[in-house]
Design a protein around this motif. Structure first.
Motif, PDB file in Angstrom:
ATOM      1  N   LYS A   8     -14.976  -1.732   3.974  1.00  9.51           N
ATOM      2  CA  LYS A   8     -14.226  -0.584   3.469  1.00  9.51           C
ATOM      3  C   LYS A   8     -15.085   0.666   3.608  1.00  9.51           C
ATOM      4  N   GLY A  58     -10.340   3.175   4.130  1.00 10.06           N
ATOM      5  CA  GLY A  58      -9.709   2.185   4.999  1.00 10.06           C
ATOM      6  C   GLY A  58     -10.679   1.068   5.297  1.00 10.06           C
ATOM      7  N   GLY A  86      -3.442   5.937   4.695  1.00  7.06           N
ATOM      8  CA  GLY A  86      -4.741   5.489   5.176  1.00  7.06           C
ATOM      9  C   GLY A  86      -5.040   6.006   6.569  1.00  7.06           C
ATOM     10  N   GLN A 139       0.837  -1.202   0.000  1.00  6.13           N
ATOM     11  CA  GLN A 139       0.000   0.000   0.000  1.00  6.13           C
ATOM     12  C   GLN A 139       0.871   1.251   0.000  1.00  6.13           C
TER      13      GLN A 139
END
Length: 336
Positions: free
Chosen positions: A184, A193, A122, A118
């Motif tokens: 999500k 997130g 986030g 990633q």
């Protein structure tokens, strides 16, 4: 018909000669005891074994698997190239350490996981107290490599997956969706997130943290800012999805054997906490542009930093050098 004298003598001799006596039964162990004729195994010699005199059966020698050695003949069949030497080595030397193989396997697996790959920031990173660390993350600054196996995150991932399965199974037992699991959520249009859990019965956003007992003791005094902000950001995400959010909760699960040492932090959901964190994020992004750090690395020093004794754990920590596009010196005295 007449018979000559020689033929007649041979016939008379065959009728009068006594047969040779049968061989006397005897034990091959030469024990001296009489052998019962029933135990004779060789009638021609009268030999056999007493029960108890027979030799013990020898175990069959194991045949080494063909793939453990290569038969070598000729001059090359010397030293460690001999087949038997290689076979003995194979059965006496232990295999290579499994721990080493597992460490490498887990390290590679974690490095290629979705979480490790990633790049976009986030909710778990937005609440970091140090604005400079936040700026480094936004700028995509390469992190200090960590060659240690991330054992704690791996354990956390496993526990999260197990709890998610348990909550999903509980929904099936109830026949309704009490728990919204691994959903999500979007605190705004660009930040997203995966929330661990949302309890529809109580309107509570829940985030699991697998931590050591010393960390639990510390969080009892003051919850870690990143965790607090993360919980409210997830709350904002669930609220934007149309759910009633009343509480946010961080459940600190003890990494020790005793579940009873676990502890949870809870406070009323406050969308303003989440919004302030987002505002700070975008202000930091604007500051990076205003300072043009891409072309002026020395300007990294103008971005506010919050040095603490925990700077040594920061992935952008570069001690003994001025702040630039490679990292930050952090607290000059990490033990102060």
């Amino acid at each position: 018909m007449s018979v000559d004298q020689a033929t007649l003598d041979a016939v008379i001799a065959s009728l009068t000669t006594k047969p040779a006596p049968a061989p006397k039964p005897h034990c091959l162990a030469r024990c001296g005891e009489r052998l019962d004729p029933m135990l004779v195994t060789d009638p021609a010699t009268g030999a056999g074994w007493h029960i108890g005199c027979e030799p013990a059966a020898q175990p069959e020698q194991p045949v080494p698997p063909a793939d453990l050695f290569t038969v070598v003949t000729g001059p090359a069949a010397t030293g460690k190239t001999r087949a038997m030497d290689r076979f003995v080595d194979a059965i006496t030397a232990p295999p290579p350490p499994t721990l080493d193989d597992l460490r490498a396997l887990l390290y590679d697996h974690e490095a290629n996981s979705a979480r490790s790959r990633q790049k976009k920031i986030g909710p778990s990173e937005i609440g970091v107290p140090c604005q400079r660390a936040l700026a480094y993350k936004l700028a995509g600054t390469p992190e200090q490599p960590d060659l240690r196996l991330p054992w704690a995150p791996i354990q956390g991932t496993a526990v999260h997956a197990y709890i998610a399965d348990a909550l999903t199974a509980h929904n099936e037992i109830l026949g309704r969706e009490r728990w919204i699991v691994e959903q999500k959520v979007w605190p705004d249009d660009t930040i997203s997130g995966s929330g661990d859990a949302y309890d529809t019965d109580t309107g509570t956003v829940i985030d699991w943290k697998l931590v050591g007992d010393s960390s639990i003791t510390k969080y009892r005094k003051e919850m870690r800012p990143e965790y607090r902000v993360q919980a409210h950001l997830y709350g904002l995400g669930h609220e934007r999805a149309g759910r009633d959010v009343l509480w946010v909760r961080v459940v600190c699960l003890s990494r020790s054997w005793d579940y009873g040492k676990s502890w949870e932090w809870t406070e009323p959901y406050d969308p303003e906490i989440a919004q302030k964190a987002l505002d700070r994020l975008y202000a930091t992004e604007a500051l990076l542009t205003d300072l043009d750090v891409a072309n002026n690395p020395a300007m990294w020093g103008a971005i506010p930093a919050t040095p603490t004794k925990d700077c040594r754990y920061c992935r952008f920590f570069r001690p003994n050098t001025p702040a630039d596009d490679t990292g930050c010196p952090g607290n000059p005295d990490p033990w102060a």
